[in-house]
Structure formats: C-alpha cells, structure tokens
Scaffold this motif. Structure first.
Motif, PDB file in Angstrom:
ATOM      1  N   ALA A  56       0.810  -1.258   0.119  1.00  0.00           N
ATOM      2  CA  ALA A  56      -0.129  -0.060  -0.005  1.00  0.00           C
ATOM      3  C   ALA A  56       0.767   1.365   0.131  1.00  0.00           C
ATOM      4  O   ALA A  56       0.427   2.116  -0.590  1.00  0.00           O
ATOM      5  CB  ALA A  56      -1.032  -0.018   1.213  1.00  0.00           C
ATOM      6  N   ASP A  57       2.045   1.223   0.694  1.00  0.00           N
ATOM      7  CA  ASP A  57       2.850   2.293   0.562  1.00  0.00           C
ATOM      8  C   ASP A  57       3.846   2.477  -0.605  1.00  0.00           C
ATOM      9  O   ASP A  57       3.783   3.723  -1.218  1.00  0.00           O
ATOM     10  CB  ASP A  57       3.720   2.267   1.867  1.00  0.00           C
ATOM     11  CG  ASP A  57       3.308   2.298   3.190  1.00  0.00           C
ATOM     12  OD1 ASP A  57       1.992   2.772   3.187  1.00  0.00           O
ATOM     13  OD2 ASP A  57       3.659   2.024   4.537  1.00  0.00           O
ATOM     14  N   LEU A  58       4.279   1.292  -1.060  1.00  0.00           N
ATOM     15  CA  LEU A  58       5.441   1.454  -2.059  1.00  0.00           C
ATOM     16  C   LEU A  58       4.972   0.860  -3.467  1.00  0.00           C
ATOM     17  O   LEU A  58       5.588   1.150  -4.534  1.00  0.00           O
ATOM     18  CB  LEU A  58       6.544   0.674  -1.520  1.00  0.00           C
ATOM     19  CG  LEU A  58       7.316   1.011  -0.273  1.00  0.00           C
ATOM     20  CD1 LEU A  58       8.332   0.031   0.142  1.00  0.00           C
ATOM     21  CD2 LEU A  58       7.952   2.219  -0.218  1.00  0.00           C
ATOM     22  N   GLY A  59       3.827   0.227  -3.390  1.00  0.00           N
ATOM     23  CA  GLY A  59       3.118  -0.322  -4.714  1.00  0.00           C
ATOM     24  C   GLY A  59       3.739  -1.936  -4.479  1.00  0.00           C
ATOM     25  O   GLY A  59       4.526  -2.342  -3.523  1.00  0.00           O
ATOM     26  N   ILE A  60       3.627  -2.655  -5.715  1.00  0.00           N
ATOM     27  CA  ILE A  60       4.259  -3.933  -5.810  1.00  0.00           C
ATOM     28  C   ILE A  60       5.635  -3.821  -6.315  1.00  0.00           C
ATOM     29  O   ILE A  60       5.751  -3.126  -7.327  1.00  0.00           O
ATOM     30  CB  ILE A  60       3.476  -4.975  -6.478  1.00  0.00           C
ATOM     31  CG1 ILE A  60       1.845  -4.595  -6.034  1.00  0.00           C
ATOM     32  CG2 ILE A  60       3.783  -6.433  -6.834  1.00  0.00           C
ATOM     33  CD1 ILE A  60       0.814  -5.484  -6.893  1.00  0.00           C
ATOM     34  N   LEU A  61       6.411  -4.369  -5.588  1.00  0.00           N
ATOM     35  CA  LEU A  61       8.109  -4.606  -6.200  1.00  0.00           C
ATOM     36  C   LEU A  61       8.422  -5.625  -6.905  1.00  0.00           C
ATOM     37  O   LEU A  61       7.763  -6.910  -6.515  1.00  0.00           O
ATOM     38  CB  LEU A  61       8.746  -4.079  -4.902  1.00  0.00           C
ATOM     39  CG  LEU A  61       8.590  -2.888  -4.229  1.00  0.00           C
ATOM     40  CD1 LEU A  61       9.572  -3.076  -2.782  1.00  0.00           C
ATOM     41  CD2 LEU A  61       8.669  -1.716  -5.086  1.00  0.00           C
ATOM     42  N   SER A  62       9.048  -5.616  -7.689  1.00  0.00           N
ATOM     43  CA  SER A  62       9.806  -6.771  -8.419  1.00  0.00           C
ATOM     44  C   SER A  62      10.605  -7.893  -7.367  1.00  0.00           C
ATOM     45  O   SER A  62      10.813  -7.348  -6.443  1.00  0.00           O
ATOM     46  CB  SER A  62      10.969  -6.294  -9.365  1.00  0.00           C
ATOM     47  OG  SER A  62      12.111  -5.944  -8.844  1.00  0.00           O
TER      48      SER A  62
END
Length: 194
Positions: free
Chosen positions: A22-28
C-alpha cells in the motif's frame, strides 16, 4: 485474447506484505529483497526464475509478475497458507507501462513466449487462461493447460500504488487482518478454490 476481457490482474502475496504494498506499490522480486517482506514463493520455482532473462529485456526477477487470474497452480500449491495470503487486484492499465511483457505460459516454463504488451494479448488462448479447471486425461495436455493458465504480465520494477484496486482474501475472518493496509479488502472464495 481481446483486451476488453482483462478487467483486472492479480498478484499473490502474504498478508504481511500488504502494508508495504500500500505504501510502495508492488515491487519486483529483486527490489523486494531490499526491504523486509514475507515470501510465500516456492523456492524451487524461484531457482528456475532467478537467472532467466526476458528476451531483449531484464532478468525475470526485475519484473513484477502478475497473473490474469490467481486461481491457478501457484494458488493451488499454496492452499495450506490461504488464511495468510492476499490477492492484490491490479488495474489492467499497467498493460501500457513501457517495457511490459506478456507471456503465453508461466514465465519460468521452457518454451514460453515473451511478447510486447499490450499487443501480446493476441498470443493468449483466452479459454485456457481463464479456465477454472486445467485437468485433462492426457498428462501432456494437462501440463500445457496448467502452464497456459499461469500466463503472466511482467511489469518492469514496480506497479505503482495508484494502480491497485484492493485485495481479495479467502474468508471473512481474514478481512480484519488486512484492515491496517489501507487497501480495500473483499472476500473472494472462488480464487482460493472454495
């Protein structure tokens, strides 16, 4: 497959990761390694993905891997963890993110095709991608259908927070555990084979 058929994309993760998503988005995978997170991945599958390079692109682990539908073999193998899993629903506008790639099978599979998005949708068998049951009396047909069911959308590095619709969980008792994430949470028993 017609683009209009893609109403959302799915990312399978641990509920413990929802706050950072929710804070950073979905990361690789590779970016997620830099922060504290909880993996639900099958390590032997990840070993197949770690050194795989997308043709004319980056390493597979430099992409966020999204499914067209999380009701697939990965979810089936993780059903014992279902009360600890959330499926993040992603806006299909990410198909237009520069450098995004579509695969016609699970990306780690031998013989997988990699196609520029969104045009690569034309290479997918919609019926197989969205089937509820990939079983077949012929084991080779079943394997192929299972791999097609896990076709992926590979988004470079990050899926930004503004592209997240919310998430699904398996039962009402799990909803409260996701409340602090700030993401909209819905019960979707179907995606969890219930």
């Amino acid at each position: 497959m017609e683009r209009s058929r893609v109403r959302e994309l799915h990312y399978i993760t641990s509920i413990a990761n929802l706050r950072s998503i929710a804070d950073l988005g979905i990361l690789s995978h590779n970016l997620a390694e830099e922060i504290q997170h909880e993996s639900i991945a099958n390590e032997s599958v990840q070993e197949n993905r770690v050194d795989k390079r997308v043709p004319n692109g980056m390493l597979l682990h430099d992409y966020v891997n999204l499914y067209f539908d999380a009701r697939n073999a990965m979810m089936y193998c993780r059903l014992h963890l279902r009360t600890a899993i959330a499926v993040v629903s992603v806006n299909p506008v990410v198909l237009d993110t520069p450098g995004t790639v579509i695969t016609d099978l699970n990306a780690a599979t031998s013989g997988v095709g990699f196609f520029e998005s969104p045009g690569g949708l034309a290479n997918l068998d919609e019926e197989r991608v969205y089937t509820d049951d990939w079983r077949d009396p012929d084991p080779w047909v079943q394997l192929k259908q299972k791999q097609q069911r896990q076709a992926e959308v590979l988004v470079p590095h990050t899926v930004e927070r503004q592209h997240l619709f919310g998430c699904y969980v398996c039962e009402p008792q799990v909803v409260q555990r996701c409340a602090t994430s700030g993401l909209r949470v819905k019960v979707n028993k179907h995606v969890f084979f219930q």
